[in-house]
Write a protein that holds these residues in place. Sequence first.
Motif, short mmCIF file in Angstrom:
data_model
loop_
_atom_site.label_atom_id
_atom_site.label_comp_id
_atom_site.label_asym_id
_atom_site.label_seq_id
_atom_site.Cartn_x
_atom_site.Cartn_y
_atom_site.Cartn_z
N HIS A 120 27.39 -13.57 60.43
CA HIS A 120 26.27 -13.04 61.22
C HIS A 120 26.53 -13.27 62.71
N HIS A 150 24.09 -18.26 69.27
CA HIS A 150 22.64 -18.05 69.38
C HIS A 150 21.85 -18.71 68.25
N ASP A 151 22.42 -18.76 67.04
CA ASP A 151 21.67 -19.31 65.89
C ASP A 151 22.10 -20.73 65.54
N LYS A 154 20.11 -23.04 63.38
CA LYS A 154 19.98 -22.87 61.92
C LYS A 154 20.80 -23.91 61.17
N ASP A 234 21.31 -8.94 67.63
CA ASP A 234 20.93 -9.77 66.49
C ASP A 234 20.26 -8.92 65.40
FE LIG Z 1 20.63 -14.34 64.50
#
Ligand SMILES: [Fe+2]
Length: 272
Positions: A120, A150-151, A154, A234
């Motif tokens: 991703h 960016h993530d 997570k 995204d």
């Molecule tokens: Fe994302």
Amino acid sequence: MPTTAPVPREKLINQAGEIKVIPTLNAIVDRVFKVLGNNNSSFNDLSDVVKYDQAISSKIISIANSAYYSRGVEIFNLQRAMLTIGFEEIRGIVTCLLLMENIMKKLRLREEDLLALWKHSIGVACAARILSERMLVEDPQKMFTASLLHDIGKIVFYLAVPDYGELLREAKTADTDIVVLERDRFGVDHQEIGYIIAVKWKFPHDFAQIIHHHHGGGKGDGQDVLFRIVNIADRFASNDAIPQSTEVFILEKERNAIAFEVEKIMNFLQLV
Ligand SMILES: [Fe+2]
Ligand SMILES: [Fe+2]
């Protein structure tokens, strides 16, 4: 439906503060970010940083000898390998290798979670780089690197919440933004957690802002174009429905090129 007891906000925030991978790598990560983030950095600056990292330099040599670049001549040295691949391409590859080898793998995520998150992130990075190139806004390489990260918040959810993968699927099925579900259930979302990591690891200011606001809604120092690019990239990479705009038009036209690029990088990283 969640099957485990809720993980409170404080626990997630503590966990973000406790991730200890970076400190040992601070020096090289710092130098690479500086070189990558500087428009004026040269080929030599980059090879000067990379040559001290054995894992990365040997990987670059093997990529130069891969089917994508090899013209039948075997390449044994780093400088030659970097020339064969090209500066811009090397910047992208080094960024991925650095994050993958030094950060993602060491955090010990489950293989399938790591793959999903990484694929991703690469998809968003490739899409954001194309948008930045075509729209002549920001530095494409900066957008690429920032989007890869960016993530990053997570990671903490994956580590602390056993059924986080389930929650992500739930968000997809219900067509709800994952940050809404995260805030409902934990009182904190992966943007805020990612921001804590970004500050702790001393990421560049813009990177930290993107991590903090990429789902929209935040203002972040008036740098709206940064958020808009990453936000659209995204949603495009997640196959979400996005209202028509110039950016979406560009990405639709480049869909195959982006998929090819993602595949290529996953191949280089030997993740397929
Ligand atoms: Fe994302
Ligand atoms: Fe996100």
